[in-house]
Design a protein around this motif. Structure first.
Motif, short mmCIF file in Angstrom:
data_model
loop_
_atom_site.label_atom_id
_atom_site.label_comp_id
_atom_site.label_asym_id
_atom_site.label_seq_id
_atom_site.Cartn_x
_atom_site.Cartn_y
_atom_site.Cartn_z
N ASN A 8 -9.06 1.69 -1.06
CA ASN A 8 -7.64 2.03 -0.94
C ASN A 8 -7.04 2.38 -2.30
OD1 ASN A 8 -4.86 1.98 0.22
ND2 ASN A 8 -4.69 0.08 -0.95
N SER A 9 -7.33 1.55 -3.30
CA SER A 9 -6.79 1.79 -4.63
C SER A 9 -7.41 3.03 -5.28
CB SER A 9 -7.05 0.56 -5.52
OG SER A 9 -6.46 0.74 -6.79
N ALA A 10 -8.70 3.25 -5.05
CA ALA A 10 -9.37 4.42 -5.63
C ALA A 10 -8.75 5.72 -5.13
CB ALA A 10 -10.87 4.39 -5.30
N THR B 62 0.19 7.03 0.88
CA THR B 62 0.71 5.68 0.64
C THR B 62 1.16 5.04 1.94
OG1 THR B 62 1.44 6.28 -1.60
CG2 THR B 62 2.43 4.31 -0.61
N PHE B 63 1.87 5.81 2.75
CA PHE B 63 2.33 5.30 4.05
C PHE B 63 1.15 5.03 4.99
CE2 PHE B 63 6.59 7.23 3.14
CZ PHE B 63 7.31 6.06 3.25
N VAL C 126 -3.51 -1.02 5.44
CA VAL C 126 -3.99 -2.25 4.79
C VAL C 126 -2.93 -3.34 4.85
CG1 VAL C 126 -4.65 -3.26 2.57
CG2 VAL C 126 -5.59 -1.05 3.27
N ILE C 127 -1.70 -2.99 4.48
CA ILE C 127 -0.63 -4.00 4.39
C ILE C 127 -0.17 -4.45 5.77
CG2 ILE C 127 1.72 -4.45 3.58
CD1 ILE C 127 1.17 -2.35 1.35
N LEU C 128 0.25 -3.48 6.61
CA LEU C 128 0.78 -3.83 7.93
C LEU C 128 -0.31 -4.36 8.85
CD1 LEU C 128 3.27 -0.86 8.53
CD2 LEU C 128 3.80 -3.19 7.81
N GLY C 129 -1.53 -3.81 8.74
CA GLY C 129 -2.63 -4.32 9.56
C GLY C 129 -2.92 -5.78 9.25
N SER C 130 -2.97 -6.11 7.95
CA SER C 130 -3.21 -7.50 7.54
C SER C 130 -2.06 -8.40 7.97
CB SER C 130 -3.38 -7.57 6.02
OG SER C 130 -4.44 -6.77 5.59
N THR D 253 8.44 -2.68 -0.96
CA THR D 253 8.16 -1.86 -2.14
C THR D 253 7.45 -0.56 -1.79
OG1 THR D 253 8.02 -3.82 -3.56
CG2 THR D 253 7.00 -1.79 -4.39
N TYR D 254 6.45 -0.62 -0.92
CA TYR D 254 5.57 0.54 -0.71
C TYR D 254 5.79 1.27 0.61
CZ TYR D 254 3.06 -1.42 -4.67
OH TYR D 254 2.75 -1.90 -5.92
#
Length: 314
Positions: A161-163, A205-206, A212-216, A264-265
């Motif tokens: 994800n970050s890469a 990003t969305f 990653v964020i919402l799934g977790s 934030t994201y």
């Protein structure tokens, strides 16, 4: 006019470095912030290192829950170390610059550790769900192989994800100055300084960050809903209160972390304000890693027992 602002404008045609203004530009406030964040950083390092030491030394802690807590401690050490040392150095120096390569590297590691933490929190919630709702099948559902695969998946997905974000950021052009009203290089403020079309970056990003964020977050939430339902079935009032106390502290940390990181994201970049929103990463990137060892481990009787045993040996 602030000389750092002037420097930023002079360097706006060809950005080779960025200026990190931090959380405050006032010398007196910077000294206070230096003391506060030094203390927080040291507590975070010592707390997480202590958890790693205890988990490795005490065989009673060689269980799936502490296996994941060990990974969380490694992530939290990396998470805080990706931003805090540079911030502290800037508070003591007149030179607040960071090279473009350094900026990109800092963003890569911060987003990596942030994504891995999101995924690990989801995995840890699943671990608690299985332990409470399916205790007889716990060893089958979370065997050593399954735990290793879940941890490896969290690291692989977080780094990937970050890469992707870092690669897309590296091809942008920056010609709107190089001054960041922030204490580290983050995605939203860098978008605002870019003179390239960032719509593709924002879409990624969305999509990717949101997954990653919402799934977790959703996975964590569903696990805790089932846990609460199971806790309500406990017959003794004392047992229910003890279970709810543990769940409440965990949910408080999860809400603090996911709430600030989603705000934030996962929103339009046009609504982002560097001056107003630069304090949010302090909560999810510095304070949360400091509190995690206390909330998830040091309040636990098994960890307290391991600590007493280690102290007795010494």
């Amino acid at each position: 006019m602030d000389p750092l602002e002037t420097m930023g404008r002079e360097n706006s045609t060809s950005v080779a470095e960025f200026i990190l203004l931090g959380l405050s530009s006032k010398p007196a406030e910077q000294l206070v912030l230096f003391g506060v964040f030094t203390a927080i950083y040291l507590v975070a390092l010592m707390g997480n290192m202590l958890i790693l030491l205890l988990v490795s030394l005490d065989s009673r802690l060689h269980t799936p829950m502490y296996f994941f807590l060990g990974h969380l401690s490694v992530v939290d050490i990396g998470y805080t170390s990706s931003t805090v040392p540079k911030m502290l150095a800037n508070y003591l120096s007149r030179d607040k610059s960071i090279s473009w390569a350094g900026c990109l590297s800092q963003m890569f590691f911060f987003i990596s550790f942030g994504g891995i933490e999101c995924l690990l929190l989801g995995v840890m919630a699943y671990d608690r769900y299985v332990a409470i709702c399916h205790p007889l099948h716990y060893s089958a559902f979370l065997s050593r192989r399954v735990c290793a695969l879940l941890a490896a998946a969290a690291w692989a997905m977080g780094l990937t994800n970050s890469a992707v974000h870092s690669s897309l950021m590296s091809i942008l052009s920056f010609c709107r100055g190089n001054v960041l009203h922030h204490f580290f290089c983050d995605i939203p403020p860098l978008f605002q300084l870019s003179c390239s079309d960032t719509r593709a970056n924002q879409a990624v990003t969305f999509a990717l960050g949101g997954a990653v964020i919402l799934g977790s977050f959703l996975g964590t939430l569903v696990s805790y809903v089932y846990i609460v339902i199971a806790v309500l079935k406990i017959r003794t009032r004392e047992g229910r209160l003890k279970a709810f106390s543990t769940c409440a502290s965990h949910l408080t940390m999860v809400s603090l972390y996911f709430g600030t990181i989603i705000f934030t994201y996962i929103r339009p970049n046009s609504t982002y304000s560097q001056e107003q929103d630069r304090t949010l990463p302090v909560l999810y990137g510095i304070v949360t890693p400091m509190l995690n060892p206390i909330i998830y481990s040091l309040r636990n009787k098994d960890v307290k027992g391991a600590l007493r045993k280690a102290l007795a040996r010494s």
